[in-house]
Design an enzyme around this catalytic site. Structure first.
Site: not given
Length: 380
Positions: A109, A122, A129, A133, A136, A352
């Site tokens: 994305e 972005c 990932c 975290c 997220c 975010c």
């Protein structure tokens, strides 16, 4: 020897009808090697690169300063492949989220944030990932693989091609899916293509920001790229970072991170940006605000406060507006530059910390296929 084998495989591939080389997948040096193998003058290397990145051609046939014979010769061994657009969602505030299908049926994305005449893109650097975290959504995917340089640059080329005439991407942030510094080689290669003035896209490095959760061994490498560095801090104690960002804080704790930041600033003219995701009842207290100001006192930096963007299945919550404002005022009163980042695109899970849901859905519906590296080919 490696390149001899590579080009021998090209010659063999031409005879055996093997997949064509994707020119966008080649480094500058590899394009030069291809030009040499074809028996052309060296200046052809820059011509091809300019067509790819400055003129943004979609096919070799469009490279009109190559003769018809040379274009036909190049088409025998190469092509130009762009990742496919799966979807494009537009949020109420005009933020756009793009979903791209990669060559191995994975997806990634990208988000474009408009602000008056500015367009901030972005970018993602990984499918999923490496880190974990807790605030997220991308972390829930785990890591599928690193993006290749052409897949990172391809996000820029694809979005720019979709913009209305006269609109341009004005800045880029590596704050999408993934930890950029754990895919540094591809990110650095992509940044070279984005910033090169002779044949690349010609962006100023000052308009590019790389964000990290704190992978400090790569800090000196980021400084050498000349781009901006942003640190995702999110906690004022090791206990908080252990809860919110366990993997990276176990490797590089708060003391090590701040020491690395001080060292970075000794050798850099650019200030740092610290990002701080505010989570209700976790890191948003008066004590946290004062600790944050104390931790960053004396550093050339600014602080971006990011109220947590909620997503389904996550237990964390966004603080109340009055608490957010109070936190900002405490930090500001201690003499630091602190800004509140508005949430953009949250109604399409484009804000975010919200990326990954659409990419995960593509992965779940993708046909089962063998996982193999496809570093230079346009087709599997």
């Amino acid at each position: 020897m490696i390149w001899q084998c590579f080009f021998e495989s090209l010659e063999y591939g031409m005879k055996m009808n093997k997949p064509l080389v994707n020119l966008l997948a080649l480094t500058v040096q590899e394009v030069g090697q291809l030009v040499q193998e074809l028996g052309w003058h060296r200046y052809r290397t820059h011509q091809i690169l300019q067509w790819l990145y400055q003129h943004r051609v979609l096919a070799i046939e469009g490279m009109t300063n190559l003769s018809k014979v040379d274009r036909e010769r190049l088409q025998q061994v190469a092509t130009v492949h762009h990742d496919q657009e799966i979807s494009r969602q537009i949020a109420r505030d005009g933020t756009e989220k793009f979903l791209w299908r990669l060559i191995d049926d994975l997806a990634v994305e990208t988000v474009m944030i408009p602000e008056e005449r500015r367009r901030t893109l972005c970018l993602s650097s990984q499918v999923g990932c490496t880190l974990d975290c807790g605030f997220c959504l991308t972390a829930q995917m785990g890591i599928k693989r690193n993006l290749r340089a052409q897949e990172i640059v391809g996000q820029v080329l694809n979005v720019q091609a979709l913009l209305p005439e006269g609109d341009h991407i004005t800045s880029m942030v590596f704050m999408g899916m993934g930890e950029p510094l754990m895919n540094f080689d591809a990110v650095a290669d992509a940044i070279q293509r984005l910033t090169n003035m002779e044949w690349g896209l010609g962006f100023s490095p000052r308009r590019i920001t790389v964000s990290t959760a704190g992978w400090i061994p790569r800090f000196p490498d980021v400084r050498r790229l000349g781009v901006n560095l942003a640190i995702s801090l999110n906690g004022t104690t090791n206990a908080q970072r252990d809860r919110l960002m366990p993997s990276v804080n176990a490797r590089y704790n708060l003391d090590a991170l701040l020491m690395a930041c001080r060292k970075y600033l000794e050798d850099s003219e650019r200030p740092l940006t610290f990002e701080y995701v505010l989570i209700a009842g976790v890191n948003d207290s008066v004590e946290d605000a004062n600790r944050l100001a104390s931790l960053l006192r004396g550093l050339r930096c600014k602080i971006n406060l990011i109220p947590f963007n909620e997503f389904p299945g996550n237990p964390f919550r966004r603080p109340a507006p009055e608490g957010i404002n109070a936190f900002q005022q405490i930090v500001r009163s201690r003499g630091l530059d602190v800004f509140l980042r508005k949430s953009r695109g949250d109604d399409v899970l484009g804000a975010c910390g919200q990326l990954g849901r659409s990419a995960s859905e593509v992965l779940e519906t993708a046909p089962t296929r063998s996982k193999r590296s496809l570093p230079i080919y346009a087709e599997s």
